[in-house]
Design a protein around this motif. Structure first.
Motif, PDB file in Angstrom:
ATOM      1  N   LEU A   1     -18.433 -47.813   6.724  1.00  0.00           N
ATOM      2  CA  LEU A   1     -19.782 -47.452   6.045  1.00  0.00           C
ATOM      3  C   LEU A   1     -19.944 -48.550   4.879  1.00  0.00           C
ATOM      4  N   SER A   2     -18.906 -49.218   4.273  1.00  0.00           N
ATOM      5  CA  SER A   2     -19.242 -50.145   3.173  1.00  0.00           C
ATOM      6  C   SER A   2     -19.251 -51.546   3.765  1.00  0.00           C
ATOM      7  N   SER A   3     -18.797 -51.781   4.789  1.00  0.00           N
ATOM      8  CA  SER A   3     -18.992 -53.153   5.260  1.00  0.00           C
ATOM      9  C   SER A   3     -19.902 -53.292   6.695  1.00  0.00           C
ATOM     10  N   ALA A   4     -20.231 -52.397   7.133  1.00  0.00           N
ATOM     11  CA  ALA A   4     -21.375 -52.196   8.411  1.00  0.00           C
ATOM     12  C   ALA A   4     -20.750 -53.166   9.381  1.00  0.00           C
ATOM     13  N   ARG A   5     -19.372 -53.190   9.423  1.00  0.00           N
ATOM     14  CA  ARG A   5     -18.508 -54.348  10.585  1.00  0.00           C
ATOM     15  C   ARG A   5     -17.707 -53.471  11.074  1.00  0.00           C
ATOM     16  N   THR A   6     -17.142 -54.117  12.213  1.00  0.00           N
ATOM     17  CA  THR A   6     -15.906 -53.268  12.758  1.00  0.00           C
ATOM     18  C   THR A   6     -14.485 -53.640  12.022  1.00  0.00           C
ATOM     19  N   LEU A   7     -13.653 -52.881  11.901  1.00  0.00           N
ATOM     20  CA  LEU A   7     -12.594 -53.161  11.017  1.00  0.00           C
ATOM     21  C   LEU A   7     -11.404 -52.932  11.889  1.00  0.00           C
ATOM     22  N   LEU A   8     -10.249 -53.405  11.412  1.00  0.00           N
ATOM     23  CA  LEU A   8      -8.849 -52.965  11.941  1.00  0.00           C
ATOM     24  C   LEU A   8      -7.840 -52.575  10.883  1.00  0.00           C
ATOM     25  N   PRO A   9      -7.040 -51.615  11.052  1.00  0.00           N
ATOM     26  CA  PRO A   9      -6.029 -51.335  10.252  1.00  0.00           C
ATOM     27  C   PRO A   9      -5.126 -52.305  10.129  1.00  0.00           C
ATOM     28  N   LEU A  10      -4.640 -52.981   9.065  1.00  0.00           N
ATOM     29  CA  LEU A  10      -3.586 -53.969   8.680  1.00  0.00           C
ATOM     30  C   LEU A  10      -2.352 -53.206   8.154  1.00  0.00           C
ATOM     31  N   GLU A  11      -2.377 -52.413   7.274  1.00  0.00           N
ATOM     32  CA  GLU A  11      -1.071 -51.714   6.645  1.00  0.00           C
ATOM     33  C   GLU A  11      -1.540 -50.646   5.728  1.00  0.00           C
ATOM     34  N   LEU A  12      -0.087 -49.719   5.607  1.00  0.00           N
ATOM     35  CA  LEU A  12      -0.356 -48.803   4.571  1.00  0.00           C
ATOM     36  C   LEU A  12       0.824 -48.976   3.794  1.00  0.00           C
ATOM     37  N   GLU A  13       0.432 -49.001   2.588  1.00  0.00           N
ATOM     38  CA  GLU A  13       1.564 -49.409   1.550  1.00  0.00           C
ATOM     39  C   GLU A  13       2.436 -48.227   1.315  1.00  0.00           C
ATOM     40  N   ALA A  14       2.166 -47.019   1.045  1.00  0.00           N
ATOM     41  CA  ALA A  14       2.900 -45.909   0.783  1.00  0.00           C
ATOM     42  C   ALA A  14       2.244 -44.502   1.170  1.00  0.00           C
ATOM     43  N   ALA A  15       2.956 -43.548   1.674  1.00  0.00           N
ATOM     44  CA  ALA A  15       2.334 -42.252   2.024  1.00  0.00           C
ATOM     45  C   ALA A  15       3.434 -40.990   1.636  1.00  0.00           C
ATOM     46  N   GLU A  16       2.946 -39.852   1.285  1.00  0.00           N
ATOM     47  CA  GLU A  16       3.622 -38.573   1.122  1.00  0.00           C
ATOM     48  C   GLU A  16       2.946 -37.698   1.816  1.00  0.00           C
ATOM     49  N   LEU A  17       3.735 -36.856   2.435  1.00  0.00           N
ATOM     50  CA  LEU A  17       3.213 -35.699   3.097  1.00  0.00           C
ATOM     51  C   LEU A  17       3.886 -34.490   2.671  1.00  0.00           C
ATOM     52  N   TYR A  18       3.123 -33.487   1.956  1.00  0.00           N
ATOM     53  CA  TYR A  18       3.718 -32.581   1.172  1.00  0.00           C
ATOM     54  C   TYR A  18       3.878 -31.035   1.805  1.00  0.00           C
ATOM     55  N   ALA A  19       2.924 -31.028   2.813  1.00  0.00           N
ATOM     56  CA  ALA A  19       2.730 -29.822   3.286  1.00  0.00           C
ATOM     57  C   ALA A  19       1.903 -30.037   4.771  1.00  0.00           C
ATOM     58  N   ILE A  20       2.409 -29.285   6.067  1.00  0.00           N
ATOM     59  CA  ILE A  20       1.372 -29.383   7.192  1.00  0.00           C
ATOM     60  C   ILE A  20       0.553 -28.139   7.135  1.00  0.00           C
ATOM     61  N   PRO A  21      -0.677 -28.282   6.815  1.00  0.00           N
ATOM     62  CA  PRO A  21      -1.508 -26.778   6.605  1.00  0.00           C
ATOM     63  C   PRO A  21      -1.930 -26.189   7.912  1.00  0.00           C
ATOM     64  N   GLU A  22      -2.361 -24.887   7.696  1.00  0.00           N
ATOM     65  CA  GLU A  22      -2.521 -24.159   9.018  1.00  0.00           C
ATOM     66  C   GLU A  22      -3.797 -24.492   9.586  1.00  0.00           C
ATOM     67  N   GLY A  23      -4.838 -24.799   8.872  1.00  0.00           N
ATOM     68  CA  GLY A  23      -6.305 -25.211   9.517  1.00  0.00           C
ATOM     69  C   GLY A  23      -6.901 -26.214   8.892  1.00  0.00           C
ATOM     70  N   GLN A  24      -8.207 -26.025   8.418  1.00  0.00           N
ATOM     71  CA  GLN A  24      -9.102 -27.066   7.665  1.00  0.00           C
ATOM     72  C   GLN A  24      -8.468 -27.825   6.654  1.00  0.00           C
ATOM     73  N   VAL A  25      -8.701 -29.042   6.436  1.00  0.00           N
ATOM     74  CA  VAL A  25      -8.172 -30.039   5.393  1.00  0.00           C
ATOM     75  C   VAL A  25      -9.233 -30.930   4.679  1.00  0.00           C
ATOM     76  N   GLN A  26      -9.175 -30.721   3.462  1.00  0.00           N
ATOM     77  CA  GLN A  26     -10.238 -31.453   2.500  1.00  0.00           C
ATOM     78  C   GLN A  26      -9.569 -32.847   2.307  1.00  0.00           C
ATOM     79  N   VAL A  27     -10.478 -34.051   2.385  1.00  0.00           N
ATOM     80  CA  VAL A  27     -10.105 -35.421   2.301  1.00  0.00           C
ATOM     81  C   VAL A  27     -11.003 -36.040   1.252  1.00  0.00           C
TER      82      VAL A  27
END
Length: 286
Positions: free
Chosen positions: A222-248
């Motif tokens: 939306l910000s670039s109006a261009r096709t994008l490719l993912p390059l990297e993910l510096e760090a991530a933590e996952l605290y729980a696997i929810p049962e249903g819907q997730v807000q992001v």
């Protein structure tokens, strides 16, 4: 097998390394047909992260996957017609950090012409952290998405990108400012389904990772109006696997030279943290 989740293949153990291999094509993994870029099915970047966590957990099954670090998406895995590729996920211990498992995902594909060498590619690599899960108290405010726009409306995307129902998990979205995007996501197949359907794959569910990171990807497009490719993910933590819907919540942190860095945070319907993703970097395609 699960229609939405990738799986590891047969395992070969060599000293302190596990190598999982399997053949993959659009028939064995039909969700690939719902992720098409420039006319070809492409293996989703978030699914690479999911496979990394599955492989690392198989090395130390008594521990939980608590984070990933320094993930690089090197080259996309594209599928032409019914040609298959032999996917390999290699996990080995790292002496300098016993809790961190380095994982590399690569592939081998038959050449288009007889007598030519096989096509070898590296698709991604990173480190997976294992340990005891960290409990987090509820601290996010639940957002009311009633009246919000349909997530599918985001897909006035570049024509080079096409997503189908097995890949697109978003329900509703709001964009409070140009550098922010809020979304409500649910497991593919409907809110009544779970994120983890395969008990034999105890890493991070690829569908959950994809649904969360896709909100960041959508903000980038939306910000670039261009096709994008993912390059990297510096760090991530996952605290729980929810049962249903997730807000992001995704926020654009920096833009430089056609690259965008985003941070993405997610929580469940009770405000309990689900995951935090830092330094999700996208690159504009020239």
């Amino acid at each position: 097998m699960n229609a939405f989740e990738p799986r590891l293949g047969d395992v070969v153990e060599e000293q302190d390394t596990l190598r999982f291999e399997r053949s993959m094509d659009t028939r064995t993994d039909p969700y690939l047909l719902d992720h098409v870029v420039e006319g070809l099915p492409v293996f989703p970047a978030a699914y690479l992260v999911g496979l990394m966590t599955q492989a690392a957990h198989r090395m130390r099954p008594h521990l939980d996957v608590v984070g990933v670090r320094d993930v690089r998406f090197v080259q996309a895995a594209r599928f032409r017609g019914d040609r298959a590729l032999q996917l390999a996920v290699t996990a080995g211990p790292e002496e300098t950090e016993p809790a961190g498992i380095p994982v590399v995902i690569s592939s081998r594909m038959a050449p288009p012409r007889v007598g030519s060498p096989h096509i070898l590619r590296t698709h991604g690599h990173g480190r997976v952290l294992l340990g005891a899960p960290e409990e987090r108290a509820a601290r996010f405010q639940r957002i009311d998405f009633s009246g919000a726009a349909d997530y599918a409306e985001l897909y006035a995307l570049p024509r080079e990108i096409r997503h189908g129902p097995a890949f697109l998990a978003g329900l509703r979205y709001q964009r409070p400012s140009p550098d922010q995007l809020l979304a409500l996501v649910a497991p593919p197949g409907g809110p009544g389904r779970g994120w983890r359907e395969d008990a034999a794959a105890p890493g991070w569910p690829s569908t959950l990772l994809n649904a969360i990171l896709h909100v960041g990807f959508s903000l980038g497009v939306l910000s670039s109006a261009r096709t994008l490719l993912p390059l990297e993910l510096e760090a991530a933590e996952l605290y729980a696997i929810p049962e249903g819907q997730v807000q992001v919540f995704a926020r654009l942190k920096a833009v430089q030279g056609g690259r965008m860095a985003l941070h993405v945070v997610s929580w469940d319907g009770q405000g309990r943290p689900v995951g935090v993703f830092r330094g999700f970097v996208l690159q504009e395609v020239p």
